[in-house]
Design a protein around this motif. Sequence first.
Motif, short mmCIF file in Angstrom:
data_model
loop_
_atom_site.label_atom_id
_atom_site.label_comp_id
_atom_site.label_asym_id
_atom_site.label_seq_id
_atom_site.Cartn_x
_atom_site.Cartn_y
_atom_site.Cartn_z
N THR A 58 41.10 43.75 27.51
CA THR A 58 41.78 44.14 28.76
C THR A 58 41.67 43.12 29.89
O THR A 58 42.10 43.40 31.01
N HIS A 59 41.12 41.94 29.60
CA HIS A 59 41.13 40.90 30.65
C HIS A 59 40.98 39.51 30.05
O HIS A 59 40.05 39.26 29.29
N HIS A 60 41.90 38.64 30.44
CA HIS A 60 41.89 37.28 29.90
C HIS A 60 42.74 36.40 30.82
O HIS A 60 43.52 36.91 31.62
N HIS A 61 42.54 35.08 30.69
CA HIS A 61 43.45 34.11 31.31
C HIS A 61 43.69 33.06 30.23
O HIS A 61 42.90 32.13 30.07
N PHE A 62 44.78 33.24 29.49
CA PHE A 62 45.03 32.40 28.30
C PHE A 62 44.98 30.91 28.62
O PHE A 62 44.48 30.11 27.83
N THR A 226 43.56 43.90 39.01
CA THR A 226 43.05 42.83 39.85
C THR A 226 41.57 42.58 39.52
O THR A 226 40.95 43.38 38.81
N HIS A 227 41.05 41.45 40.00
CA HIS A 227 39.60 41.22 39.93
C HIS A 227 38.97 41.94 41.11
O HIS A 227 39.42 41.78 42.24
N LEU A 228 37.91 42.70 40.88
CA LEU A 228 37.24 43.34 42.02
C LEU A 228 35.74 43.45 41.82
O LEU A 228 35.27 43.74 40.72
N ALA A 263 39.08 44.20 36.82
CA ALA A 263 38.23 43.32 36.02
C ALA A 263 36.88 43.17 36.71
O ALA A 263 36.81 43.01 37.93
N HIS A 264 35.82 43.27 35.95
CA HIS A 264 34.42 43.05 36.34
C HIS A 264 33.73 44.27 36.90
O HIS A 264 32.89 44.85 36.25
N GLY A 265 34.03 44.67 38.16
CA GLY A 265 33.39 45.86 38.72
C GLY A 265 31.87 45.80 38.65
O GLY A 265 31.23 46.73 38.16
N VAL A 314 37.28 39.77 27.26
CA VAL A 314 36.59 38.50 27.05
C VAL A 314 36.61 37.65 28.32
O VAL A 314 35.83 36.72 28.45
N ASP A 315 37.53 37.95 29.23
CA ASP A 315 37.80 37.14 30.43
C ASP A 315 38.31 35.76 30.02
O ASP A 315 38.39 35.44 28.83
N GLY A 316 38.66 34.95 31.00
CA GLY A 316 39.24 33.64 30.72
C GLY A 316 38.31 32.77 29.90
O GLY A 316 37.10 32.91 29.95
ZN LIG Z 1 39.27 36.93 35.27
#
Ligand SMILES: [Zn+2]
Length: 442
Positions: A58-62, A226-228, A263-265, A314-316
């Motif tokens: 649910t979160h990535h930056h290819f 969003t990232h928060l 993302a993150h929290g 996995v995030d970016g």
């Molecule tokens: Zn991110």
Amino acid sequence: MRLWIKDPLAIFADDAERGVVVEGTQIVERVGRGKTPERIGATFDALGHVVLPGLINTHHHFYQTLTRAHPSAINKPLFPWLVALYPIWARLKPNHLRIASRLALTELMLSGCTTAADHHYLYPEGLENAVDIEVEEARSLGMRMTVSRGSMNLSEKDGGLPPDSVVQDEETILADSERVLKLFHDPRPGAQIRVALAPCSPFSISKNLMIESARLAERYDCQLHTHLCETQDEEQFCLDLYGLRPVDLLEETGWMSNRVWLAHGVHFNAEEIARLGKAKVGVCHCAASNMVLASGICPTCELEAAGSPLGLGVDGSASNDSSNMMEAIRHALMVGRLRYGADKVTHRDVLRWGTQGSARCLGRSDIGRIAEGYEADLALFKLGEPRFSGAHDPLAALVLCGAHRADRVMIAGEWRIVDGEPVGLDLAALIAEHHEAARDFA
Ligand SMILES: [Zn+2]
């Protein structure tokens, strides 16, 4: 034709000891102990396989696959890490994003992932069609995707963190958001492509962009992302610029809803967790990224107990630096135990987060489970490597021994990974081409 995936070594589903039957794009039957399904057209012998619902990232930056382990950024916390990388990322061209997306999607799929959400927020001149590129790549690989139309409109000159060269103005962002929603967003069950709107983070966007994005999401029935609360720097930034804590900023801009996943929290207080849970705001736990950048630990158990959908990401690939969903599941187990104790976060909990929980974050009730009527998205693992030798509980072994490559992956009823290799794709050639593209960011 009805395909029986027969007699798995283990399966992450109830009442399916003898496997599942797939017809078309869907799971049509679970086969319980002592049962035999009728009218079977073909059988796949799964005696050596552990079967999971396809994993959901649910979160990535290819694009960040091109700057993994970059010497300018390693060994830094979030803000200095971003400031070091923004000017390097500003060189991103359409051909870079295309090859990065192909590599990231393939890498995810090899790890058992069947649905990916990418958050693309970087728009240097010439990259206006970023969403179109990601959609084309997902379609050609057969991967399910939520493509998040990211955005940044608060640059250095306005007190934001990113340089002027990678942001767009609000009017351009909203017009393009509407364009890609009309072109690609499919809110129906079974959809391959959905679009989400994703202003990047409190330190790179204006309040009004958040408000207008939420209005558009309502009109087009799409998710918001969003990232928060990733770091304490971000909290301080919000207090300085808006006089608000990040969660209060969400409230003020119309983002306290089940359309939203964050993302993150990491840095919520108890009162904020209760509010987020009540509003059913989802949170994507990015354990590896949070550890690499030393951001902190997401309060996963409190969020889930409060009612928030809890997913994994996995995030970016510049802050993980891999795109492996099984690894993300293992990391969530380990960091969860460090925080809560060895009996509080089980292998079943983290597998649930990476499947059902992630699906809820993306607003989907058609994927993430092995049950009748769900999409036939499956990940099958073999336990033949030395790391599994001597393992007793096959399902626990996937997480505890560190499974990282699926033997077979099915998406919408089609095999996309067979014998550990992507179908119809030359992996060595893809890696060579991607590695060559990465040299432009040295
Ligand atoms: Zn991110």
